[in-house]
Design an enzyme around this catalytic site. Structure first.
Site, PDB file in Angstrom:
ATOM      1  N   ASP A 107      38.770 -26.982  -3.746  1.00 47.19           N
ATOM      2  CA  ASP A 107      39.360 -27.278  -2.533  1.00 47.19           C
ATOM      3  C   ASP A 107      38.153 -26.604  -1.710  1.00 47.19           C
ATOM      4  OD1 ASP A 107      39.801 -24.533  -2.530  1.00 47.19           O
ATOM      5  OD2 ASP A 107      41.500 -24.533  -1.770  1.00 47.19           O
ATOM      6  N   ASP A 163      39.354 -23.693  -7.767  1.00 49.13           N
ATOM      7  CA  ASP A 163      40.322 -24.655  -7.763  1.00 49.13           C
ATOM      8  C   ASP A 163      39.660 -25.846  -7.439  1.00 49.13           C
ATOM      9  OD1 ASP A 163      41.377 -23.060  -4.938  1.00 49.13           O
ATOM     10  OD2 ASP A 163      42.676 -23.923  -4.807  1.00 49.13           O
ATOM     11  N   SER A 212      41.885 -19.221  -6.260  1.00 48.40           N
ATOM     12  CA  SER A 212      40.875 -20.021  -5.676  1.00 48.40           C
ATOM     13  C   SER A 212      39.455 -19.059  -5.863  1.00 48.40           C
ATOM     14  CB  SER A 212      41.217 -20.010  -4.296  1.00 48.40           C
ATOM     15  OG  SER A 212      40.340 -20.605  -3.078  1.00 48.40           O
TER      16      SER A 212
END
Length: 474
Positions: free
Chosen positions: A244, A242, A99
């Site tokens: 999100d 990533d 992330s």
């Protein structure tokens, strides 16, 4: 290796090879023994652009293939795209990503065929991993040939996001896309262009850059402001590694808070129940047309809260985090069509909902943000702060009222406190300061709220200074 607020995390050097294969094996055995999957079923694997991600993905693919699964490679795609494709195919998934954390660390996010794993799943996977590690069982980490599913995975996610708004929703808007090294970088350009925006691609990097949308670096802020001025942008968007967590900056290059993006999206969707962590802005409850449920930090806790709300008969249930990641637990009617639930963090829906509101109102994003009249919130972190030291600090603050009072005495007097996740303190003058160790990295985080930006930044600086001085004295 350990599970944090979202997925398994660790140093890249420690995760490559047997370690990643061990946890993939544990996940596969858990799926088989809990009847959530069967031998021969397909399992999807996606990854981010970190140097270590292809190797870790290969290790996981080899481990899962050795258990009899078919492994499909989704390539470098956003986490919500992999999750959506998994729901569509009724397939379990792994996303290899750290992330927003530094490039020398990485992680694995796991999804059952029906969605993201929860805390009970994490416990079970950890137990399987420990049992396998303690036995003489061979763990296969050698990469195997996999089928390429990247195109249908991306296409499904593109179709979802290009059906949310009218076709020319952003006509006349000039929007920058900070591409850096996020796997969402090309998809953001394509989706915004589909809606008629003039898109300016910015800052593409072939070296991994960790972008934390909740604690935005001074370097990133300078880039956003510089691009806004030089290109005359109405907004700039980006995301973490990533894809999100969204980042949306206004016409001055100032990022909007992630929880504000969530609040805007809740109104856009007509949500009736919102689940959000304790770190999200305290002003969300004020005059909201929906009920608000507070949880600990981390998508598994938000998902658990959403599931509980649905089980109680609630409709139009969503969740969001202070980082802006948006989750939906029920279908929603958007732009004349039913959009399926996606109970994992997504950056596109809050990004599009916020830009859409600005386009409909024909207002700047700064004016949109001001209209919500939320307390000013800020957050930052101390990196490379040992986990043991974080635990010692929290134990000290929780040990007695005197400890907490003395620690905060230079800042203000304690009026009340909440211990849902970390220690959130409301001061007598109404300001809020919240101390919380990161759940997936050696970092100590501090969140604050105050009546204006100056007061909030002063409080944030004071809070971080108190943490550093306490640590230096120990």
């Amino acid at each position: 290796m350990k599970f944090g607020t979202s997925g398994l995390r660790g140093r890249s050097a420690d995760l490559t090879g047997r370690a990643s294969a061990l946890y993939a094996t544990a996940f596969g055995k858990y799926l088989l023994q809990s009847n959530k999957a069967a031998t021969g079923d397909i399992i999807l694997i996606g990854r981010d652009f970190r140097d270590s991600s292809p190797e870790i993905a290969g290790n996981c693919a080899g481990a899962l293939a050795s258990l009899g699964f078919q492994v499909a490679d989704c390539g470098t795609v956003p986490t919500p795209a992999v999750a959506l494709y998994g729901l569509e195919r009724n397939a379990a998934c792994l996303m290899i990503t750290g992330s927003h954390i530094p490039a020398d660390r990485n992680g694995i996010k796991f999804y059952r065929p029906d969605g993201e794993i929860d805390k009970a799943d994490e416990v079970a996977i950890t137990r399987f991993a420990a049992e396998i590690d303690a036995s003489d069982e061979t763990v296969v980490s050698t990469p195997v040939a996999t089928k390429d599913h990247s195109a249908p995975c991306l296409q499904l996610f593109f179709e979802r996001n290009t059906a949310l708004l009218p076709g020319a929703a952003f006509a006349g808007m000039k929007i920058g896309v900070y591409q850096h090294s996020t796997v969402a970088r090309d998809l953001m350009v394509d989706v915004l262009a589909h809606y008629g925006a003039e898109v300016v691609a910015l800052g593409r990097s072939e070296t991994f850059i960790p972008v934390d949308t909740e604690a935005i670096s001074e370097e990133t802020l300078a880039l956003l402001k510089g691009w806004t001025t030089s290109h005359g942008l109405d907004a700039t968007v980006s995301t973490d590694g990533d894809g999100d967590r969204p980042l949306v900056a206004d016409e001055t290059g100032t990022p909007l808070r992630g929880d504000l993006l969530g609040l805007i999206t809740a109104n856009f969707l007509g949500a009736s129940t919102v689940v959000t962590p304790v770190t999200s802005n305290s002003g969300i409850e004020a005059d909201s047309p929906f009920s608000v449920i507070r949880t600990r930090v981390g998508s598994p806790f938000v998902i658990a809260g959403m599931k509980e709300a649905v089980a109680c008969g609630k409709a139009h249930v969503i969740g969001f985090e202070a980082n802006g990641g948006l989750l939906t637990a029920t279908p929603f009617d958007i732009n004349g069509r039913s959009v399926r639930a996606l109970p994992t963090r997504d950056c596109f829906l809050p990004m599009l909902a916020t830009l859409s509101l600005a386009a409909i109102r024909k207002e700047t994003l700064s004016a949109i943000a001001a209209s919500y009249k939320l307390p000013f919130a800020a957050a930052n972190r101390i990196e490379n702060f040992p986990v043991e030291k974080s635990a010692a600090l929290m134990a000290f603050l929780r040990a007695s009222e005197a400890n907490l009072s003395n620690f905060l005495h230079p800042i203000g007097d304690v009026a009340s406190k909440s211990d849902i996740d970390g220690l959130r303190v409301t001061l007598r003058d109404g300001r809020v300061i919240h101390f919380r160790p990161s759940g997936n990295a050696p970092e100590m985080r501090c969140y604050v709220e105050a009546e204006d930006e100056i007061a909030a930044l002063e409080l944030l600086s004071a809070g971080l200074t108190r943490i550093k001085r306490w640590a230096e004295a120990r």
